[in-house]
Design an enzyme around this catalytic site. Structure first.
Site, PDB file in Angstrom:
ATOM      1  N   THR A  78      65.580   7.258 -10.971  1.00  0.00           N
ATOM      2  CA  THR A  78      66.544   7.924 -11.852  1.00  0.00           C
ATOM      3  C   THR A  78      66.571   7.299 -13.244  1.00  0.00           C
ATOM      4  OG1 THR A  78      67.886   8.539  -9.958  1.00  0.00           O
ATOM      5  CG2 THR A  78      69.012   8.464 -12.069  1.00  0.00           C
ATOM      6  N   HIS A 118      77.683   5.271 -22.723  1.00  0.00           N
ATOM      7  CA  HIS A 118      78.996   5.928 -22.759  1.00  0.00           C
ATOM      8  C   HIS A 118      80.089   4.955 -23.180  1.00  0.00           C
ATOM      9  CE1 HIS A 118      77.588   9.657 -21.017  1.00  0.00           C
ATOM     10  NE2 HIS A 118      76.954   8.980 -20.074  1.00  0.00           N
ATOM     11  N   GLU A 122      75.602   6.307 -10.063  1.00  0.00           N
ATOM     12  CA  GLU A 122      75.347   7.500 -10.888  1.00  0.00           C
ATOM     13  C   GLU A 122      75.845   7.222 -12.302  1.00  0.00           C
ATOM     14  OE1 GLU A 122      77.757  11.006  -9.895  1.00  0.00           O
ATOM     15  OE2 GLU A 122      78.772   9.790  -8.409  1.00  0.00           O
TER      16      GLU A 122
HETATM   17  C1  LIG Z   1      70.866  13.729 -15.182  1.00  0.00           C
HETATM   18  C2  LIG Z   1      71.332  12.311 -15.343  1.00  0.00           C
HETATM   19  C3  LIG Z   1      71.925  11.899 -16.527  1.00  0.00           C
HETATM   20  C4  LIG Z   1      72.384  10.605 -16.677  1.00  0.00           C
HETATM   21  N1  LIG Z   1      72.845  10.188 -17.886  1.00  0.00           N
HETATM   22  C5  LIG Z   1      73.282   8.929 -18.043  1.00  0.00           C
HETATM   23  C6  LIG Z   1      73.723   8.475 -19.306  1.00  0.00           C
HETATM   24  O1  LIG Z   1      73.624   9.171 -20.305  1.00  0.00           O
HETATM   25  N2  LIG Z   1      74.249   7.238 -19.385  1.00  0.00           N
HETATM   26  C7  LIG Z   1      74.370   6.440 -18.309  1.00  0.00           C
HETATM   27  O2  LIG Z   1      74.930   5.363 -18.438  1.00  0.00           O
HETATM   28  N3  LIG Z   1      73.876   6.811 -17.098  1.00  0.00           N
HETATM   29  C8  LIG Z   1      73.328   8.022 -16.948  1.00  0.00           C
HETATM   30  N4  LIG Z   1      72.829   8.420 -15.759  1.00  0.00           N
HETATM   31  C9  LIG Z   1      72.873   7.502 -14.632  1.00  0.00           C
HETATM   32  C10 LIG Z   1      71.751   6.474 -14.647  1.00  0.00           C
HETATM   33  O3  LIG Z   1      70.519   7.073 -14.980  1.00  0.00           O
HETATM   34  C11 LIG Z   1      71.670   5.837 -13.263  1.00  0.00           C
HETATM   35  O4  LIG Z   1      72.947   5.370 -12.925  1.00  0.00           O
HETATM   36  C12 LIG Z   1      70.711   4.680 -13.199  1.00  0.00           C
HETATM   37  O5  LIG Z   1      69.466   4.995 -13.749  1.00  0.00           O
HETATM   38  C13 LIG Z   1      70.537   4.277 -11.743  1.00  0.00           C
HETATM   39  O6  LIG Z   1      69.647   3.205 -11.678  1.00  0.00           O
HETATM   40  P1  LIG Z   1      69.264   2.571 -10.294  1.00  0.00           P
HETATM   41  O7  LIG Z   1      68.408   1.407 -10.569  1.00  0.00           O
HETATM   42  O8  LIG Z   1      70.492   2.358  -9.484  1.00  0.00           O
HETATM   43  O9  LIG Z   1      68.443   3.726  -9.535  1.00  0.00           O
HETATM   44  P2  LIG Z   1      66.908   4.137  -9.754  1.00  0.00           P
HETATM   45  O10 LIG Z   1      66.518   4.110 -11.160  1.00  0.00           O
HETATM   46  O11 LIG Z   1      66.713   5.402  -9.004  1.00  0.00           O
HETATM   47  O12 LIG Z   1      66.120   2.964  -9.037  1.00  0.00           O
HETATM   48  C14 LIG Z   1      66.030   2.866  -7.630  1.00  0.00           C
HETATM   49  C15 LIG Z   1      64.646   2.342  -7.311  1.00  0.00           C
HETATM   50  O13 LIG Z   1      64.566   2.085  -5.919  1.00  0.00           O
HETATM   51  C16 LIG Z   1      63.265   2.421  -5.486  1.00  0.00           C
HETATM   52  N5  LIG Z   1      63.304   2.644  -4.047  1.00  0.00           N
HETATM   53  C17 LIG Z   1      63.963   3.620  -3.387  1.00  0.00           C
HETATM   54  N6  LIG Z   1      63.725   3.516  -2.056  1.00  0.00           N
HETATM   55  C18 LIG Z   1      62.911   2.461  -1.890  1.00  0.00           C
HETATM   56  C19 LIG Z   1      62.299   1.856  -0.752  1.00  0.00           C
HETATM   57  N7  LIG Z   1      62.457   2.370   0.484  1.00  0.00           N
HETATM   58  N8  LIG Z   1      61.523   0.768  -0.922  1.00  0.00           N
HETATM   59  C20 LIG Z   1      61.311   0.258  -2.175  1.00  0.00           C
HETATM   60  N9  LIG Z   1      61.844   0.808  -3.294  1.00  0.00           N
HETATM   61  C21 LIG Z   1      62.635   1.883  -3.147  1.00  0.00           C
HETATM   62  C22 LIG Z   1      62.953   3.687  -6.285  1.00  0.00           C
HETATM   63  O14 LIG Z   1      61.569   3.943  -6.343  1.00  0.00           O
HETATM   64  C23 LIG Z   1      63.569   3.363  -7.638  1.00  0.00           C
HETATM   65  O15 LIG Z   1      62.622   2.780  -8.507  1.00  0.00           O
HETATM   66  C24 LIG Z   1      72.308   9.703 -15.584  1.00  0.00           C
HETATM   67  C25 LIG Z   1      71.684  10.102 -14.413  1.00  0.00           C
HETATM   68  C26 LIG Z   1      71.160  11.378 -14.302  1.00  0.00           C
HETATM   69  C27 LIG Z   1      70.416  11.781 -13.076  1.00  0.00           C
END
Ligand SMILES: Cc1cc2nc3c(=O)[nH]c(=O)nc-3n(C[C@H](O)[C@H](O)[C@H](O)COP(=O)(O)OP(=O)(O)OC[C@H]3O[C@@H](n4cnc5c(N)ncnc54)[C@H](O)[C@@H]3O)c2cc1C
Length: 484
Positions: free
Chosen positions: A40, A49, A336
């Site tokens: 994501t 934000h 999210e």
């Molecule tokens: C449409 C949209 C708009 C957004 N706009 C904003 C914004 O403007 N401002 C803001 O602050 N936030 C925004 N967000 C939210 C923000 O993008 C997310 O909160 C953030 O990127 C989440 O990061 P993460 O590392 O938790 O998840 P991710 O980036 O999804 O990372 C999770 C990682 O885990 C890995 N993974 C999953 N399963 C496994 C497994 N079994 N084994 C090994 N690796 C695995 C995946 O490959 C991935 O690389 C938005 C999100 C969306 C979808």
């Protein structure tokens, strides 16, 4: 045996890794994709934000405001582009003015500084292309725009320089609690760790539910976008939001940190956790709803469309804690929006939880800064000439749309956790992100990757790892039916 294994190298996992790299601990990040920033974190609005729309008292509100406050220093330390351009939530119906008042009140409760409601006259002066129906707006000067790729990449790179190991193409299948460690089964063998941090994005509920009797549930909530050419980038000066709905912040119109115009996202709950395709209906909704707040959005300048998946937890709240019924397992789940904004604060909070359990000693020497890929376009003519004299690769332009040189691409490949694919190069340098969307530069970047990355040849260069090979065989063999 590791002290800490982090699942996921998105912005959350990378932020936790960077914060934990301050300690004397043996840490590893397991990532199923071939690079950081492949979930994501690569497909979102990239807005920092201000924090007025989260529920007062929630963890989301607290970390949003903290993350926003931390972002300026972090961007400086890690050499990431960031601009506090401010945001406007626009009300287009006199009867809905109450919505702005409620946001203002929430924002004040959350501790967001300098919020105020502005009337149409001032709004039009700030945004000449605002809709003719706009009556007032909530102005948040602390909101900003950032590069989502380099934020994620820089935190991971910095963690790596401070000793954190990253294992890519390593998918976690199962986790078992053993007497004194977690046994983590992956497609690349089994690893053991005293602690697991679950930062697996839309898959985080799967790992949580494997380890805990208290279940959580994440729904992938799709958001689709149009990205417009830089020629449209000055259509607005701030990030323009509509009034939020129960599905989120609605369709925004914003310039990006690199000068394009971004329009979106939609919000549709889906079942497929890999379903990040765009749809005709979604993009039509983007076009239609963007016109409610901003007039004449030049949609004929669209250069690409994309979609990302929010990890929407049923209670719309970040879940960051050690499991009560599984000590040593720490969730960073339900991240999210505003997860990107909150990431510096999420990293700190999760690292504090882990440190509180294991009491690691701090390192005597921790490197808190990092330099990004040199961008010759940001140098003076004299500095640029000197750079090219020293290294002629900076004088060879590979991506014409974004004017990216071979020198930048070589830097992206050879730095810590360097690029191994076309998308890896693109996210680190912007080669391929311009108007032609890599039409011209792909073959040249492929040649450089094949020359520079061990084990990569023209036949197995990928777009983004895994099965995304770009060449299926020689034309002659293909025509003769001999392609492999
Ligand atoms: C449409 C949209 C708009 C957004 N706009 C904003 C914004 O403007 N401002 C803001 O602050 N936030 C925004 N967000 C939210 C923000 O993008 C997310 O909160 C953030 O990127 C989440 O990061 P993460 O590392 O938790 O998840 P991710 O980036 O999804 O990372 C999770 C990682 O885990 C890995 N993974 C999953 N399963 C496994 C497994 N079994 N084994 C090994 N690796 C695995 C995946 O490959 C991935 O690389 C938005 C999100 C969306 C979808």
């Amino acid at each position: 045996m590791y002290d800490v294994v982090i699942i996921g190298a998105g912005v959350s996992g990378s932020a936790v890794a960077r914060e934990l790299s301050r300690y004397n601990a043996n840490i590893c990040v397991l990532e199923k994709c071939e690079d950081v920033c492949d979930g994501t974190s690569k497909a979102n609005s990239a807005i920092v934000h201000a924090g007025y729309d989260c529920e007062p008292g929630s963890l989301m509100a607290k970390l949003n405001v903290e993350g926003n406050r931390m972002m300026g220093q972090l961007a400086e330390d890690l050499d990431i582009p960031f601009d506090r351009c401010g945001s406007l939530v626009v009300c287009t119906d006199e009867n809905e003015r109450g919505g702005l008042d409620r946001l203002l009140e929430k924002g004040r409760k959350n501790g967001v500084p300098d919020l105020r409601i502005i009337e149409r006259d001032e709004l039009v002066r700030m945004e000449p292309n605002i809709s003719d129906t706009a009556v007032a707006a909530l102005f948040a000067p602390t909101a900003g725009i950032i590069c989502p790729f380099t934020l994620n990449i820089a935190m991971a790179e910095n963690a790596n320089v401070n000793g954190v190991e990253f294992r890519f193409n390593t998918e976690v299948y199962e986790i078992h609690r053993k007497e004194d460690a977690f046994e983590i089964i992956t497609n690349n063998g089994t690893v053991f760790s005293r602690c697991v941090v679950n930062a697996a994005g839309v898959y985080a509920d799967k790992f949580h539910n494997m380890m805990s009797a208290e279940k959580i549930h994440i729904t992938p909530r799709k958001g689709e976008y149009y990205l417009l050419d830089k020629s449209a980038g000055k259509h607005v000066n701030h990030t323009i939001f509509m009034l939020p709905t129960k599905m989120g912040k609605g369709i925004l119109v914003s310039r990006t940190i690199h000068g394009n115009l971004l329009v979106g996202p939609t919000a549709t709950d889906i079942e497929n956790r890999e379903g990040n395709n765009t749809t005709r209906e979604g993009l039509d909704e983007v076009a239609e709803k963007s016109a409610l707040t901003v007039k004449n959005v030049p949609l004929r300048s669209v250069i690409t469309s994309f979609a990302g998946l929010r990890a929407h937890e049923d209670h719309h709240e970040f879940v960051i804690k050690e499991l009560e019924d599984c000590p040593g397992f720490v969730d960073v789940a339900g991240i999210e929006s505003p997860g990107l904004t909150s990431s510096p604060a999420i990293g700190k909070m999760a690292a504090d939880i882990v440190e509180g359990i294991f009491h690691f000693a701090k390192k005597d020497r921790w490197i808190g800064t990092r330099k990004g890929v040199i961008n010759p376009a940001k140098l003076t003519m004299e500095e640029r000439n000197a750079l090219i004299r020293k290294n002629p690769a900076y004088g060879r332009i590979i991506c014409r749309c974004e004017t990216i040189s071979e020198g930048e691409i070589l830097d992206a490949i050879h730095r810590p956790l360097g690029a191994k694919s076309l998308d890896g190069v693109k996210r680190r340098t912007r080669a391929g992100m311009g108007r032609c969307q890599a039409g011209f530069c792909s073959p040249r970047v492929m040649e450089i990757l094949a020359r520079e990355v061990p084990g990569v040849s023209m036949y197995n260069v990928t777009k983004t790892g895994g099965g995304s090979k770009l060449i299926v065989g020689d034309i002659k063999d293909t025509l003769e039916g001999g392609a492999q």
